[in-house]
Design a protein around this motif. Structure first.
Motif, PDB file in Angstrom:
ATOM      1  N   GLU A 176       0.766  -1.274   0.093  1.00 45.00           N
ATOM      2  CA  GLU A 176      -0.133  -0.044  -0.102  1.00 45.00           C
ATOM      3  C   GLU A 176       0.787   1.338   0.018  1.00 45.00           C
ATOM      4  N   ARG A 177       2.219   1.087   0.500  1.00 40.95           N
ATOM      5  CA  ARG A 177       2.933   2.311   0.607  1.00 40.95           C
ATOM      6  C   ARG A 177       3.304   2.519  -0.750  1.00 40.95           C
ATOM      7  N   GLU A 178       3.660   1.299  -1.393  1.00 37.97           N
ATOM      8  CA  GLU A 178       4.119   1.614  -2.816  1.00 37.97           C
ATOM      9  C   GLU A 178       3.325   2.756  -3.663  1.00 37.97           C
ATOM     10  N   ARG A 179       2.121   2.489  -3.470  1.00 34.56           N
ATOM     11  CA  ARG A 179       0.840   3.023  -4.372  1.00 34.56           C
ATOM     12  C   ARG A 179       1.145   4.684  -3.870  1.00 34.56           C
ATOM     13  N   ILE A 180       1.408   5.070  -2.701  1.00 31.03           N
ATOM     14  CA  ILE A 180       1.459   6.614  -2.459  1.00 31.03           C
ATOM     15  C   ILE A 180       2.986   7.019  -2.939  1.00 31.03           C
ATOM     16  N   LEU A 181       3.792   6.012  -2.500  1.00 29.62           N
ATOM     17  CA  LEU A 181       5.304   6.557  -3.036  1.00 29.62           C
ATOM     18  C   LEU A 181       5.131   7.055  -4.598  1.00 29.62           C
ATOM     19  N   SER A 182       4.225   6.146  -5.552  1.00 27.70           N
ATOM     20  CA  SER A 182       4.304   6.490  -6.622  1.00 27.70           C
ATOM     21  C   SER A 182       3.615   7.629  -6.998  1.00 27.70           C
ATOM     22  N   ILE A 183       2.744   8.195  -6.143  1.00 27.87           N
ATOM     23  CA  ILE A 183       1.951   9.449  -6.297  1.00 27.87           C
ATOM     24  C   ILE A 183       3.232  10.532  -6.001  1.00 27.87           C
ATOM     25  N   PHE A 184       4.204  10.151  -5.043  1.00 23.64           N
ATOM     26  CA  PHE A 184       5.209  11.122  -4.650  1.00 23.64           C
ATOM     27  C   PHE A 184       6.035  11.101  -5.870  1.00 23.64           C
ATOM     28  N   GLU A 185       6.377  10.193  -6.324  1.00 31.65           N
ATOM     29  CA  GLU A 185       7.210  10.277  -7.568  1.00 31.65           C
ATOM     30  C   GLU A 185       6.738  10.990  -8.745  1.00 31.65           C
TER      31      GLU A 185
ATOM     32  N   GLN B  26       6.638  -8.252 -11.890  1.00 30.43           N
ATOM     33  CA  GLN B  26       7.018  -7.552 -13.219  1.00 30.43           C
ATOM     34  C   GLN B  26       8.274  -8.250 -13.492  1.00 30.43           C
ATOM     35  N   GLN B  27       8.319  -8.693 -14.574  1.00 30.32           N
ATOM     36  CA  GLN B  27       9.686  -9.144 -15.184  1.00 30.32           C
ATOM     37  C   GLN B  27      10.506  -8.238 -15.650  1.00 30.32           C
ATOM     38  N   TYR B  28      11.116  -7.637 -14.923  1.00 27.91           N
ATOM     39  CA  TYR B  28      11.685  -6.354 -14.934  1.00 27.91           C
ATOM     40  C   TYR B  28      12.666  -6.130 -16.242  1.00 27.91           C
ATOM     41  N   PRO B  29      13.901  -7.009 -16.427  1.00 30.81           N
ATOM     42  CA  PRO B  29      14.624  -6.507 -17.610  1.00 30.81           C
ATOM     43  C   PRO B  29      13.753  -6.792 -19.038  1.00 30.81           C
ATOM     44  N   HIS B  30      12.781  -7.483 -19.024  1.00 30.37           N
ATOM     45  CA  HIS B  30      11.788  -7.620 -20.155  1.00 30.37           C
ATOM     46  C   HIS B  30      10.889  -6.597 -20.181  1.00 30.37           C
ATOM     47  N   VAL B  31      10.121  -6.369 -19.168  1.00 29.70           N
ATOM     48  CA  VAL B  31       9.421  -5.257 -19.127  1.00 29.70           C
ATOM     49  C   VAL B  31       9.595  -4.021 -18.385  1.00 29.70           C
ATOM     50  N   LYS B  32       9.743  -2.827 -18.934  1.00 34.16           N
ATOM     51  CA  LYS B  32      10.381  -1.706 -18.294  1.00 34.16           C
ATOM     52  C   LYS B  32       9.218  -1.194 -17.407  1.00 34.16           C
ATOM     53  N   PRO B  33       9.759  -0.655 -16.189  1.00 38.58           N
ATOM     54  CA  PRO B  33       8.569  -0.023 -15.503  1.00 38.58           C
ATOM     55  C   PRO B  33       8.151   1.241 -16.270  1.00 38.58           C
ATOM     56  N   GLU B  34       6.924   1.602 -15.963  1.00 37.75           N
ATOM     57  CA  GLU B  34       6.417   3.072 -16.311  1.00 37.75           C
ATOM     58  C   GLU B  34       6.627   4.063 -15.195  1.00 37.75           C
ATOM     59  N   ARG B  38       8.364  13.330 -14.420  1.00 34.94           N
ATOM     60  CA  ARG B  38       9.114  13.845 -13.542  1.00 34.94           C
ATOM     61  C   ARG B  38      10.130  13.012 -12.602  1.00 34.94           C
ATOM     62  N   SER B  39       9.969  11.758 -12.940  1.00 35.54           N
ATOM     63  CA  SER B  39      10.989  10.766 -12.135  1.00 35.54           C
ATOM     64  C   SER B  39      12.519  11.093 -12.323  1.00 35.54           C
ATOM     65  N   ARG B  40      13.183  11.147 -11.158  1.00 34.98           N
ATOM     66  CA  ARG B  40      14.517  11.492 -11.236  1.00 34.98           C
ATOM     67  C   ARG B  40      15.475  10.381 -11.609  1.00 34.98           C
ATOM     68  N   LEU B 114      20.712  21.606 -18.134  1.00 30.46           N
ATOM     69  CA  LEU B 114      20.605  20.452 -17.423  1.00 30.46           C
ATOM     70  C   LEU B 114      19.083  19.861 -17.352  1.00 30.46           C
ATOM     71  N   PHE B 115      19.025  18.525 -17.369  1.00 29.47           N
ATOM     72  CA  PHE B 115      17.499  18.021 -17.392  1.00 29.47           C
ATOM     73  C   PHE B 115      17.485  16.929 -16.650  1.00 29.47           C
ATOM     74  N   TRP B 116      16.190  16.514 -16.034  1.00 29.68           N
ATOM     75  CA  TRP B 116      16.179  15.387 -15.474  1.00 29.68           C
ATOM     76  C   TRP B 116      15.896  14.221 -16.621  1.00 29.68           C
ATOM     77  N   SER B 117      16.250  12.822 -16.476  1.00 27.99           N
ATOM     78  CA  SER B 117      15.495  11.986 -17.379  1.00 27.99           C
ATOM     79  C   SER B 117      15.261  10.812 -16.378  1.00 27.99           C
ATOM     80  N   PRO B 118      14.430  10.083 -16.751  1.00 30.03           N
ATOM     81  CA  PRO B 118      14.051   8.925 -15.961  1.00 30.03           C
ATOM     82  C   PRO B 118      15.058   7.588 -16.161  1.00 30.03           C
ATOM     83  N   GLU B 119      15.800   7.703 -16.821  1.00 35.19           N
ATOM     84  CA  GLU B 119      16.883   6.514 -17.281  1.00 35.19           C
ATOM     85  C   GLU B 119      17.487   6.419 -16.059  1.00 35.19           C
TER      86      GLU B 119
END
Lengths: 451, 194
Positions: A176-185, B26-34, B38-40, B114-119
């Motif tokens: 559940e914390r993860e859901r909120i952290l994704s909002i933070f992100e 989530q099959q990470y290396p095959h499925v990239k996270p969304e 703004r992700s840093r 300078l820019f943030w990239s989610p990479e």
């Protein structure tokens, strides 16, 4: 591998010489525990002193508990702290007022937003701009703080459950914390240590789609909390472990300066959000849950109830944010930094408008930008104290300024530190297993204790 | 006994129910996270925009940015003109083993270099390899997300209308807004209330 040595020649033993030279010391460094037990019984001594931690999976972080045991009973408990000292308060004296946020957010890493909020409120009080903070910035702060309160309580329940051996509690809590952290992100770009609240407002406005995402997430989080409730509230094993354990009544809490869920589980509805409202908390509709059981079970129930109240506040805050845009940083350009942040290509950075102006149109703007950024704003000489109700209790910040661009002193009253004083009062007289439950119900985070 | 049996039945029912549902792994290396835009993940450098002004290196709270530059003189283009000096960036490096990902360098950069990239996939087995030079920082530029629409709630024409309608004198937020043409879209946060 064990061996009996004398206190004097023990390389891992206490260095304070508070033990006699001929006190036998047993070192357990993994391996055969039977040997250790044999040696301990050979001593014919029931009273032993055990160092629990600082590297122990059941003490939160690097808390060292020094327990004097008589058989299974704890006759004396002392908390040893200082293993996570980071010098954050001292570091902040050498950075500008704005840079300080990036440091103080790392103190109690489970509730970063509250660290920032207390610091920024104190700086704003010292600047005398408390009433100039835009409405929308206050609402975003409330939104972030209440979400952070839920994550902190979830961690408290999750780790507390794990320390009692209930891994399902841990997985649900962190899920559940993860859901909120994704909002933070989504809002700040970072899941923790956000440095999002700044003196004068917040760093950037919330990005597009946040409100929809929050509205999608709230029912899921609520469902998860209900799941936790179903798992915990009437669980006979949990009740057996927590009811009447870690008992500290109201007078004890008052004497030790305890705040937060521990105080509310002792029956006093003290909450700074109601007692001394800040960030417009007086305009939100919520209750202060209390219990009168004074034990670990009551504290757990108070935390669960508070999460529901926080969700109520989040819903109200989202409705206000939905009502329309507005500024999120104080209008005074001598303070407002980051000066002209906008949702640029990466969501952050200076807006193209601002760059066009400082590069092409106004040399003065460029000079102002450099001056504001390299020197920072000045805070008039004086001091200010601001406190917020963090998930663990009263989180206070005392800033002293000598009129410069850097703080003369920043001190934090971290609730984890004050609440940790209750270890002796709650753990002594109980069994060793109850020490874990008592400490877990205090919910100390060592990053906040040591700073 | 009946309590035990009913509990067992309940447990088996839960097992049967979750047995058929899909695993959430989530099959990470095959499925990239969304990741949100703004992700840093990493800091990318647009070298052409950098003027070696050192603002980021000075303001970095833990001083993990290293900049070296030298001055070059361009001869005058016209007869009797003045020779012009400009900075040339020799080295721009960020030590990601020290970086706190606070984003202050990106906020202070007055030239938007300078820019943030989610990479995020740049972990190494050696801490020294986390010192990334300007060539590597530049390679992350393509991963920087495309600009979001500035006022997503409003269609373009409506947004323009908003700016035209507002009288700057009456507006409390006018002090914050810069000289802005009617054709430009206001940003959320600094936008005038209708």
């Amino acid at each position: 591998m064990t061996d009996t040595t004398q206190a004097q020649s023990d390389p891992y033993g206490a260095t304070t010489h508070d033990v006699d030279e001929d006190t036998p010391v047993l070192n357990a460094v993994g391996g055969d525990w039977d040997e250790l037990v044999d040696e301990a019984t050979a001593l014919h001594e029931e009273r032993i002193v055990v160092n629990m931690g600082p590297q122990h999976p059941s003490t939160h972080g690097v808390l060292r508990l020094i327990l004097e045991l008589d058989g299974e009973t704890v006759t004396e408990a002392r908390a040893g702290i200082g293993y996570l000292h980071t010098g954050i308060e001292k570091n902040m004296e050498f950075r500008t007022w704005t840079q300080g946020v990036t440091f103080c957010t790392r103190m109690d890493y489970v509730m970063p937003i509250f660290n920032e909020a207390s610091y920024c409120l104190a700086v704003e009080k010292a600047l005398g701009i408390t009433d100039q903070i835009p409405e929308r910035a206050q609402t975003i702060r409330v939104l972030m703080m209440e979400f952070n309160r839920i994550t902190s309580h979830l961690v408290a329940l999750a780790t507390g459950g794990m320390e009692m051996g209930a891994t399902t509690v841990m997985t649900i809590g962190f899920r559940e914390r993860e859901r909120i952290l994704s909002i933070f992100e989504m809002i700040t770009g970072l899941r923790m240590n956000n440095a999002y609240i700044r003196p004068g407002g917040v760093a950037t406005d919330i990005p597009a789609g946040t409100i929809d995402k929050i509205r999608e997430t709230i029912p899921l989080v609520r469902k998860g909390i209900h799941e936790l409730e179903a798992l915990l509230n009437e669980n006979p094993i949990l009740k057996g472990r927590t009811v009447d354990v870690g008992y500290l009544d109201l007078s004890g809490c008052m004497a030790l300066g305890i705040t937060g869920p521990m105080l509310r589980a002792a029956g006093l509805p003290h909450d700074l959000r109601k007692a001394e409202p800040y960030c417009g908390y007086e305009t939100y509709d919520f209750d202060i849950p209390t219990r009168d059981t004074c034990d670990a079970y009551g504290r757990l129930r108070v935390r669960i109830d508070e999460m529901h109240e926080s969700l109520k506040i989040v819903e109200q805050a989202v409705d206000r944010l939905d009502a329309g845009p507005g500024p999120v940083m104080v209008a005074d350009k001598k303070i407002a930094w980051p000066a002209q942040l906008a949702v640029g290509s990466d969501g952050q950075g200076n807006s193209l408008d601002h760059i066009r102006e400082i590069m092409g149109e106004s040399m003065e703007s460029l000079i102002h930008h450099f001056k504001l950024v390299t020197e920072g704003f000045r805070v008039p000489p004086g001091q200010a104290y601001a406190a917020v109700e963090s998930p663990k209790g009263e989180m206070g910040c005392h800033v002293v300024s000598d009129g410069g661009t850097r703080p003369y002193r920043v001190h934090f009253r971290d609730p984890s530190f004050n609440n940790l004083q209750a270890v002796a009062a709650t753990a002594e007289g109980g069994s060793v297993a109850d020490v874990i439950v008592a400490v877990a119900s205090i919910d100390p985070v060592m990053g906040g204790v040591d700073r | 006994m009946t309590k035990f049996l009913s509990g067992l039945a309940k447990g088996m029912a839960t097992t049967a129910r979750t047995m058929t549902t899909h695993a959430h792994t989530q099959q990470y290396p095959h499925v990239k996270p969304e990741l949100p835009s703004r992700s840093r993940g990493v800091i990318a450098l647009l070298e052409e925009n950098c003027t070696s002004c050192m603002l980021c290196a000075r303001e970095c709270p833990d001083w993990c940015i290293y900049i070296d530059s030298h001055k070059e003189t361009t001869p005058p283009t016209t007869e009797g003109g003045r020779a012009r000096q400009h900075n040339v960036l020799d080295r721009f490096a960020i030590d990601f083993s020290l970086c706190m990902y606070c984003g202050i360098c990106i906020e202070v950069c007055p030239f938007d270099a300078l820019f943030w990239s989610p990479e995020f996939e740049y972990s190494t087995t050696d801490i020294r390899d986390l010192l990334q030079e300007k060539e590597t920082l530049g390679q992350w530029m393509p991963t920087v997300p495309a600009p979001e629409p500035l006022v997503p709630e409003l269609p373009q024409t409506e947004a323009q209308q908003l700016v035209v309608d507002v009288e700057p004198e009456d507006d409390p937020a006018a002090g914050r807004t810069t000289k802005r043409g009617a054709g430009e879209v206001p940003r959320p946060g600094t936008e005038e209330q209708p």
